[in-house]
Design a protein around this motif. Structure first.
Motif, PDB file in Angstrom:
ATOM      1  N   ALA A  85      45.918  34.963  40.911  1.00 28.67           N
ATOM      2  CA  ALA A  85      46.462  36.287  41.221  1.00 28.67           C
ATOM      3  C   ALA A  85      46.463  37.113  39.942  1.00 28.67           C
ATOM      4  O   ALA A  85      47.054  36.710  38.941  1.00 28.67           O
ATOM      5  CB  ALA A  85      47.873  36.163  41.771  1.00 28.67           C
ATOM      6  N   VAL A  86      45.808  38.265  39.980  1.00 28.99           N
ATOM      7  CA  VAL A  86      45.710  39.145  38.815  1.00 28.99           C
ATOM      8  C   VAL A  86      46.584  40.376  39.057  1.00 28.99           C
ATOM      9  O   VAL A  86      46.408  41.085  40.052  1.00 28.99           O
ATOM     10  CB  VAL A  86      44.252  39.573  38.553  1.00 28.99           C
ATOM     11  CG1 VAL A  86      44.182  40.470  37.325  1.00 28.99           C
ATOM     12  CG2 VAL A  86      43.359  38.352  38.377  1.00 28.99           C
ATOM     13  N   ASP A  87      47.534  40.606  38.160  1.00 25.24           N
ATOM     14  CA  ASP A  87      48.356  41.823  38.162  1.00 25.24           C
ATOM     15  C   ASP A  87      47.865  42.727  37.039  1.00 25.24           C
ATOM     16  O   ASP A  87      47.810  42.295  35.879  1.00 25.24           O
ATOM     17  CB  ASP A  87      49.825  41.476  37.899  1.00 25.24           C
ATOM     18  CG  ASP A  87      50.456  40.667  39.005  1.00 25.24           C
ATOM     19  OD1 ASP A  87      50.953  41.281  39.956  1.00 25.24           O
ATOM     20  OD2 ASP A  87      50.472  39.423  38.907  1.00 25.24           O
ATOM     21  N   TRP A  88      47.541  43.971  37.362  1.00 18.34           N
ATOM     22  CA  TRP A  88      47.053  44.910  36.343  1.00 18.34           C
ATOM     23  C   TRP A  88      47.688  46.276  36.589  1.00 18.34           C
ATOM     24  O   TRP A  88      47.224  47.045  37.410  1.00 18.34           O
ATOM     25  CB  TRP A  88      45.535  44.996  36.384  1.00 18.34           C
ATOM     26  CG  TRP A  88      44.946  45.774  35.238  1.00 18.34           C
ATOM     27  CD1 TRP A  88      44.736  47.126  35.175  1.00 18.34           C
ATOM     28  CD2 TRP A  88      44.510  45.256  33.983  1.00 18.34           C
ATOM     29  NE1 TRP A  88      44.201  47.479  33.974  1.00 18.34           N
ATOM     30  CE2 TRP A  88      44.047  46.347  33.205  1.00 18.34           C
ATOM     31  CE3 TRP A  88      44.451  43.978  33.426  1.00 18.34           C
ATOM     32  CZ2 TRP A  88      43.536  46.203  31.919  1.00 18.34           C
ATOM     33  CZ3 TRP A  88      43.950  43.828  32.147  1.00 18.34           C
ATOM     34  CH2 TRP A  88      43.498  44.932  31.408  1.00 18.34           C
ATOM     35  N   ASP A  89      48.753  46.541  35.895  1.00 20.47           N
ATOM     36  CA  ASP A  89      49.449  47.839  36.011  1.00 20.47           C
ATOM     37  C   ASP A  89      49.731  48.201  37.466  1.00 20.47           C
ATOM     38  O   ASP A  89      49.544  49.340  37.898  1.00 20.47           O
ATOM     39  CB  ASP A  89      48.625  48.951  35.348  1.00 20.47           C
ATOM     40  CG  ASP A  89      48.428  48.730  33.857  1.00 20.47           C
ATOM     41  OD1 ASP A  89      49.129  47.873  33.283  1.00 20.47           O
ATOM     42  OD2 ASP A  89      47.571  49.415  33.272  1.00 20.47           O
ATOM     43  N   GLY A  90      50.161  47.202  38.250  1.00 20.84           N
ATOM     44  CA  GLY A  90      50.502  47.445  39.643  1.00 20.84           C
ATOM     45  C   GLY A  90      49.395  47.157  40.630  1.00 20.84           C
ATOM     46  O   GLY A  90      49.647  47.089  41.837  1.00 20.84           O
TER      47      GLY A  90
ATOM     48  N   ARG B 212      46.792  44.678  42.431  1.00 23.44           N
ATOM     49  CA  ARG B 212      46.839  43.254  42.739  1.00 23.44           C
ATOM     50  C   ARG B 212      45.486  42.756  43.235  1.00 23.44           C
ATOM     51  O   ARG B 212      45.021  43.160  44.317  1.00 23.44           O
ATOM     52  CB  ARG B 212      47.907  42.990  43.802  1.00 23.44           C
ATOM     53  CG  ARG B 212      49.322  43.335  43.342  1.00 23.44           C
ATOM     54  CD  ARG B 212      50.299  43.204  44.497  1.00 23.44           C
ATOM     55  NE  ARG B 212      51.678  43.363  44.086  1.00 23.44           N
ATOM     56  CZ  ARG B 212      52.727  43.200  44.893  1.00 23.44           C
ATOM     57  NH1 ARG B 212      52.522  42.878  46.169  1.00 23.44           N
ATOM     58  NH2 ARG B 212      53.950  43.358  44.437  1.00 23.44           N
ATOM     59  N   LEU B 213      44.893  41.881  42.459  1.00 25.15           N
ATOM     60  CA  LEU B 213      43.571  41.326  42.760  1.00 25.15           C
ATOM     61  C   LEU B 213      43.678  39.815  42.879  1.00 25.15           C
ATOM     62  O   LEU B 213      44.299  39.167  42.033  1.00 25.15           O
ATOM     63  CB  LEU B 213      42.592  41.695  41.641  1.00 25.15           C
ATOM     64  CG  LEU B 213      41.171  41.136  41.738  1.00 25.15           C
ATOM     65  CD1 LEU B 213      40.419  41.783  42.902  1.00 25.15           C
ATOM     66  CD2 LEU B 213      40.420  41.363  40.425  1.00 25.15           C
ATOM     67  N   VAL B 214      43.058  39.252  43.911  1.00 18.16           N
ATOM     68  CA  VAL B 214      43.044  37.806  44.111  1.00 18.16           C
ATOM     69  C   VAL B 214      41.646  37.270  43.857  1.00 18.16           C
ATOM     70  O   VAL B 214      40.654  37.843  44.341  1.00 18.16           O
ATOM     71  CB  VAL B 214      43.475  37.446  45.550  1.00 18.16           C
ATOM     72  CG1 VAL B 214      43.467  35.935  45.747  1.00 18.16           C
ATOM     73  CG2 VAL B 214      44.852  38.009  45.860  1.00 18.16           C
ATOM     74  N   LEU B 215      41.562  36.181  43.106  1.00 16.24           N
ATOM     75  CA  LEU B 215      40.304  35.475  42.884  1.00 16.24           C
ATOM     76  C   LEU B 215      40.392  34.116  43.558  1.00 16.24           C
ATOM     77  O   LEU B 215      41.129  33.235  43.102  1.00 16.24           O
ATOM     78  CB  LEU B 215      40.039  35.290  41.379  1.00 16.24           C
ATOM     79  CG  LEU B 215      40.005  36.553  40.522  1.00 16.24           C
ATOM     80  CD1 LEU B 215      39.807  36.180  39.053  1.00 16.24           C
ATOM     81  CD2 LEU B 215      38.905  37.491  40.975  1.00 16.24           C
TER      82      LEU B 215
ATOM     83  N   PRO C 258      56.059  38.554  47.134  1.00 16.32           N
ATOM     84  CA  PRO C 258      56.788  38.317  48.387  1.00 16.32           C
ATOM     85  C   PRO C 258      56.510  39.331  49.490  1.00 16.32           C
ATOM     86  O   PRO C 258      56.637  39.004  50.673  1.00 16.32           O
ATOM     87  CB  PRO C 258      58.263  38.373  47.945  1.00 16.32           C
ATOM     88  CG  PRO C 258      58.239  37.976  46.502  1.00 16.32           C
ATOM     89  CD  PRO C 258      56.971  38.565  45.966  1.00 16.32           C
ATOM     90  N   ASP C 259      56.113  40.541  49.124  1.00 13.22           N
ATOM     91  CA  ASP C 259      55.809  41.524  50.176  1.00 13.22           C
ATOM     92  C   ASP C 259      54.433  41.309  50.791  1.00 13.22           C
ATOM     93  O   ASP C 259      54.071  41.960  51.780  1.00 13.22           O
ATOM     94  CB  ASP C 259      55.938  42.946  49.643  1.00 13.22           C
ATOM     95  CG  ASP C 259      54.985  43.257  48.488  1.00 13.22           C
ATOM     96  OD1 ASP C 259      54.144  42.403  48.135  1.00 13.22           O
ATOM     97  OD2 ASP C 259      55.096  44.367  47.916  1.00 13.22           O
ATOM     98  N   GLY C 260      53.643  40.391  50.221  1.00  7.57           N
ATOM     99  CA  GLY C 260      52.326  40.082  50.772  1.00  7.57           C
ATOM    100  C   GLY C 260      51.279  41.145  50.543  1.00  7.57           C
ATOM    101  O   GLY C 260      50.159  41.033  51.054  1.00  7.57           O
ATOM    102  N   ALA C 261      51.611  42.181  49.779  1.00 10.63           N
ATOM    103  CA  ALA C 261      50.670  43.277  49.545  1.00 10.63           C
ATOM    104  C   ALA C 261      49.606  42.848  48.529  1.00 10.63           C
ATOM    105  O   ALA C 261      49.926  42.393  47.433  1.00 10.63           O
ATOM    106  CB  ALA C 261      51.400  44.509  49.049  1.00 10.63           C
ATOM    107  N   VAL C 262      48.357  43.012  48.923  1.00  5.12           N
ATOM    108  CA  VAL C 262      47.211  42.685  48.077  1.00  5.12           C
ATOM    109  C   VAL C 262      46.255  43.872  48.124  1.00  5.12           C
ATOM    110  O   VAL C 262      46.062  44.468  49.191  1.00  5.12           O
ATOM    111  CB  VAL C 262      46.498  41.412  48.581  1.00  5.12           C
ATOM    112  CG1 VAL C 262      45.243  41.134  47.777  1.00  5.12           C
ATOM    113  CG2 VAL C 262      47.437  40.209  48.540  1.00  5.12           C
TER     114      VAL C 262
END
Length: 253
Positions: free
Chosen positions: A25-30, A32-35, A50-54
């Motif tokens: 899971a990549v967080d970058w200034d808000g 959200r990217l999944v690899l 927890p909100d499941g937002a991707v």
């Protein structure tokens, strides 16, 4: 400002107790990217967000230890948020077809906005480049760059000179180090060992190396030591829940 990558799963083939297969899971200034989303990664993704937002998902290839929990994410979106915006999905041919076999009565494109890899795309703040790497099925090594910071990830791969370019000067190079018995003696190589991971990270001039895709039961400490001997720089083992800062705020949480 949060710029980091968190390990969702680190096992190859199947998960060990308490672990999961490939996923980050990549967080970058808000953003959200999944690899990858292999076995048992979705619950860890939901614990992290927890909100499941991707915002976008990148899948390297169709083997289930890298993609099967994409099906769970589909169901969460399809049944839990019907009519919501489609989720950008970047993947090689075969991934959607593999997941479609689990859900043959529904078109997965109702949830996913699919973009092909290998290739180049603008994904939120990232310039994403997917390059073809040798494996049993089409596999895309991934490089994402933003603000002069590069994160590179191999998915699964055999030895190839392309690895040096994929990880060129990367802040963090995540490299599979399966260390499967007998792999080095196979006439056609489709996986790496930890020694090779260190060699390719050194040739790439990467700043830091993270090993992942450990064969269940292997000694991870021995893998890190073998890679360290070749790489010479900072080497870590992917561990579920491990968070590593990207860019100038280097560190581990």
């Amino acid at each position: 400002m949060m710029r980091q990558v968190t390990v969702l799963g680190s096992c190859g083939a199947f998960p060990e107790p308490g672990r999961a297969c490939s996923g980050f899971a990549v967080d970058w200034d808000g953003y959200r990217l999944v690899l990858d989303l292999g076995y048992a990664t979705l619950p860890r993704l939901l614990a992290h967000w927890p909100d499941g937002a991707v915002d976008a998902v990148v899948v390297t290839h169709e083997h289930p230890d890298h993609c099967v929990d994409l099906h769970g994410l589909f169901r969460m979106r399809f049944y839990g948020d019907p009519g919501g915006p489609r989720l950008p999905l970047y993947c090689p041919p075969g991934v959607l077809e593999r997941i479609s076999g689990l859900e043959p009565d529904v078109d997965l494109r109702a949830v996913f906005d699919v973009h092909s890899l290998p290739g180049s795309h603008q994904v939120g703040p990232f310039a994403l480049t997917g390059v073809s790497l040798p494996h049993y099925v089409p596999n895309a090594g991934i490089r994402v760059e933003a603000d002069g910071v590069a994160l590179a990830y191999t998915g699964d791969t055999g030895p190839t000179s392309v690895l040096a370019e994929l990880g060129r000067d990367a802040d963090l190079f995540i490299v599979e180090a399966t260390d499967r018995d007998g792999e080095a003696d196979r006439p056609i190589r489709n996986l790496l060992g930890s020694t090779e991971a260190g060699q390719w990270a050194r040739r790439a001039g990467a700043r830091r190396l993270m090993l992942t895709h450990f064969w269940p039961g292997n000694d991870r400490g021995a893998s890190v030591a073998a890679a360290q001997e070749e790489f010479g720089g900072e080497v870590s083992a992917a561990e579920e829940g491990l968070t590593v800062a990207l860019g100038g705020n280097s560190g581990v949480g």
